[in-house]
Design an enzyme around this catalytic site. Structure first.
Site, PDB file in Angstrom:
ATOM      1  N   GLU A   2     -20.733 -29.459  19.336  1.00 48.63           N
ATOM      2  CA  GLU A   2     -20.801 -30.430  18.221  1.00 48.63           C
ATOM      3  C   GLU A   2     -22.061 -31.285  19.017  1.00 48.63           C
ATOM      4  O   GLU A   2     -22.908 -31.734  18.148  1.00 48.63           O
ATOM      5  CB  GLU A   2     -19.786 -31.649  18.467  1.00 48.63           C
ATOM      6  CG  GLU A   2     -18.346 -31.283  17.643  1.00 48.63           C
ATOM      7  CD  GLU A   2     -17.355 -32.360  18.197  1.00 48.63           C
ATOM      8  OE1 GLU A   2     -17.110 -33.184  17.279  1.00 48.63           O
ATOM      9  OE2 GLU A   2     -16.905 -32.399  19.243  1.00 48.63           O
ATOM     10  N   GLU A   3     -22.328 -31.333  20.115  1.00 53.09           N
ATOM     11  CA  GLU A   3     -23.427 -31.714  20.838  1.00 53.09           C
ATOM     12  C   GLU A   3     -24.897 -31.061  20.316  1.00 53.09           C
ATOM     13  O   GLU A   3     -25.818 -31.847  19.795  1.00 53.09           O
ATOM     14  CB  GLU A   3     -23.438 -31.725  22.355  1.00 53.09           C
ATOM     15  CG  GLU A   3     -24.186 -32.523  23.081  1.00 53.09           C
ATOM     16  CD  GLU A   3     -24.346 -32.453  24.552  1.00 53.09           C
ATOM     17  OE1 GLU A   3     -23.554 -31.688  25.078  1.00 53.09           O
ATOM     18  OE2 GLU A   3     -25.186 -32.881  25.381  1.00 53.09           O
ATOM     19  N   GLY A   4     -24.726 -29.792  20.217  1.00 54.44           N
ATOM     20  CA  GLY A   4     -25.850 -29.139  19.668  1.00 54.44           C
ATOM     21  C   GLY A   4     -26.235 -29.346  18.169  1.00 54.44           C
ATOM     22  O   GLY A   4     -27.142 -29.568  17.830  1.00 54.44           O
TER      23      GLY A   4
END
Ligand SMILES: *[C@@H]1O[C@H](CO)[C@@H](O)[C@H](O)[C@H]1NC(C)=O
Ligand SMILES: *[C@@H]1O[C@H](CO)[C@@H](O)[C@H](O)[C@H]1NC(C)=O
Ligand SMILES: *[C@@H]1O[C@H](CO)[C@@H](O)[C@H](O)[C@H]1NC(C)=O
Ligand SMILES: *[C@@H]1O[C@H](CO)[C@@H](O)[C@H](O)[C@H]1NC(C)=O
Ligand SMILES: *[C@@H]1O[C@H](CO)[C@@H](O)[C@H](O)[C@H]1NC(C)=O
Length: 491
Positions: free
Chosen positions: A166-168
């Site tokens: 998700e962060e990416g």
């Protein structure tokens, strides 16, 4: 004949007059629509990273919320102290640490709008690691930050740990949203064009405890783990995204120091550290290595007690690179080209990339963000590493830049497989306009449904021609009505 003509003409006149009135009313309604002042909306997101927390406040016009590039950053606020995962033994302090920035945020949002401000907290790798170590401690920290946020008059929407993917992905969305690469309108074709893959940027993010790479590869032959499919503005994107836990720059350097200890003859005596400048010593406690799941168990034979060791800088650029390469298991990839390290799949790189967070900060400090070719960058870093500490201190430079810069080189070149040529496709950049690049904006956009799956309904740049058509229509109707009236009077 006259008797026959009269009702016919009056019917025409009646119809035309009615039409003009309708057109007039419609145009008045439109004018009113357009002149209504747009409402400004706000949103806020805490980025709870491994080494520190930041708060971002965004604002946008409510009538444009489905367009790209309309959200701007109103405020960024750095929370004092360490990341929230450092409060594992005192969770209420994690909540208290946020107060100063929350107060600042309330100063920039008008009082009558505060209750509508969606407020999120997303935690990244530092909390992922804490959860691995002690999940109840991680839950308590999250509960405390949530409690604090709920004390403020905003619309609290949750505090949670993001997955690395998700962060990416949200970083990737942020970049392409800010650079307006999702929506391209062709005025000539009067249509929204499929964005060219070449205009979609990849994202390179380097934090303290993890690093992420996200890009749109050729084709869609990807393993399930790393593939994400999004539909944004009417088009679907197959994105490759991978997050490497424990490969953030702080974690990597900690592992490097541990590796130096393992290779050292006698831990009690000084340990040579190839990346630190000559003349620089650092004393570290061996137990600090035990504190992370990234180092636990990976060096079982190390006589780790509560003792401390002294790391002696050696200022050895090539030794530093060689030691850093040992942090990656390249042999686990065998002969495969589509593999970074530890057997992780990665399709061939494609397109241009924005490298932000620690990629940017370290290179910015070294004046290497101007698009210098790889050879120049290598030479600069090598020169920095061989300087002695006395020399490096003046002008004041921190001892870790040689290690950080070489780590970045190793990660980008050896792991991610950038080369001399594709190096030129990396842009070290932290801002687009006034907004910081990072996952927070993409996260808020997605959770507030501001990156719709459908193509934009209201067509940018179409307004003037619609207006022209409306005006011409009104004038035509009026002229025809007048002509009909004259005709009526005349007959
Ligand atoms: C934005 O899109 C959503 C869902 O597609 C829609 O409900 C909303 O009305 C749109 N807002 C504007 C201002 O066009
Ligand atoms: C986990 O954290 C909780 C709360 O901080 C603490 O009480 C507990 O002792 C910790 N457990 C371990 C195994 O460290
Ligand atoms: C690297 O990975 C391979 C295959 O997974 C494994 O056999 C090997 O022991 C690893 N090497 C190190 C140094 O961890
Ligand atoms: C970067 O450039 C600035 C201004 O040109 C200079 O003061 C600074 O010393 C440079 N830093 C490095 C690491 O070369
Ligand atoms: C955005 O949010 C929706 C739910 O609202 C979710 O299904 C989707 O996967 C999210 N997109 C990304 C990129 O995570």
């Amino acid at each position: 004949m006259l008797a026959k003509k009269k009702p016919f003409t009056s019917a025409i006149v009646g119809a035309l007059v009615a039409l003009s009135i309708i057109a007039l009313v419609l145009s008045l309604v439109r004018v009113e629509d357009v002149t209504l002042p747009p409402t400004v909306k706000y949103g806020m997101v805490f980025d709870a990273g491994s080494s520190h927390t930041s708060l971002f406040v965004y604002e946008w016009d409510s009538d444009k919320e489905n367009d790209t590039g309309v959200v701007s950053q109103t405020l960024s606020c750095d929370v004092q102290g360490q990341g929230i995962s450092s409060y594992a033994s005192n969770p209420p302090e994690a909540g208290n640490s946020l107060r100063e920035c929350l107060d600042k945020a309330l100063q920039v949002v008008p009082a009558e709008k505060q209750r509508d401000v969606p407020a999120y907290l997303g935690a990244t790798a530092g909390m992922r690691l804490l959860r691995e170590q002690n999940s109840s401690a991680a839950e308590q920290v999250l509960a405390e930050v949530a409690k604090t946020m709920q004390e403020y008059p905003v619309a609290f929407k949750g505090a949670r740990i993001l997955t690395g993917e998700e962060e990416g992905a949200y970083g990737w969305i942020t970049i392409n949203y800010l650079l307006d690469s999702f929506t391209k309108y062709s005025p000539r074709a009067h249509a929204w064009l499929r964005p060219e893959a070449a205009n979609i940027f990849g994202a390179l993010d380097l934090g303290g405890a993890s690093t992420q790479i996200s890009f749109m590869p050729e084709g869609s032959a990807m393993s399930q783990n790393e593939a994400s499919e999004f539909t944004l503005y009417g088009y679907s994107y197959n994105i490759y995204t991978h997050s490497y836990l424990c490969y953030g720059v702080l974690q990597a350097l900690s592992n490097l120091a541990l590796g130096a200890c393992r290779d050292g003859e006698n831990v009690k005596r000084g340990i040579h550290h190839p990346c630190y400048p000559k003349g620089y010593n650092e004393t570290v406690s061996l137990s600090s290595f035990h504190a992370s799941p990234c180092t636990e168990g990976s060096h079982p034979r190390l006589p780790l007690g509560d003792s401390s060791v002294t790391l002696e800088g050696r200022g050895n650029a090539s030794g530093c690179l060689a030691a850093l390469r040992k942090l990656f298991n390249f042999s686990a990839c065998g002969q495969s080209q589509d593999c970074t390290f530890d057997g992780v799949y990665q399709p061939p790189l494609r397109g241009q990339f924005i490298a932000f967070s620690a990629f940017y900060y370290n290179f910015k400090f070294l004046n290497l963000t101007e698009g210098q070719p790889l050879a120049v960058v290598r030479e600069a870093i090598e020169g920095l590493c061989t300087r002695s500490w006395e020399d490096v201190q003046n002008p004041k430079r921190l001892p870790k830049y040689c290690a950080n810069a070489n780590y970045i080189l190793t990660l980008l070149l050896d792991a991610y497989k950038f080369n001399e040529t594709s190096w030129n496709n990396i842009f070290f950049q932290m801002k687009v306009g006034s907004s910081d690049v990072g996952w927070t904006l993409g996260y808020m956009l997605n959770l507030t449904n501001m990156v719709p799956a459908e193509a934009p309904a209201r067509v940018k740049g179409h307004r003037p021609s619609l207006w022209a058509a409306a005006v011409i229509f009104i004038i035509l109707t009026l002229v025809l009505g007048l002509a009909a009236l004259l005709l009526l009077l005349w007959v």
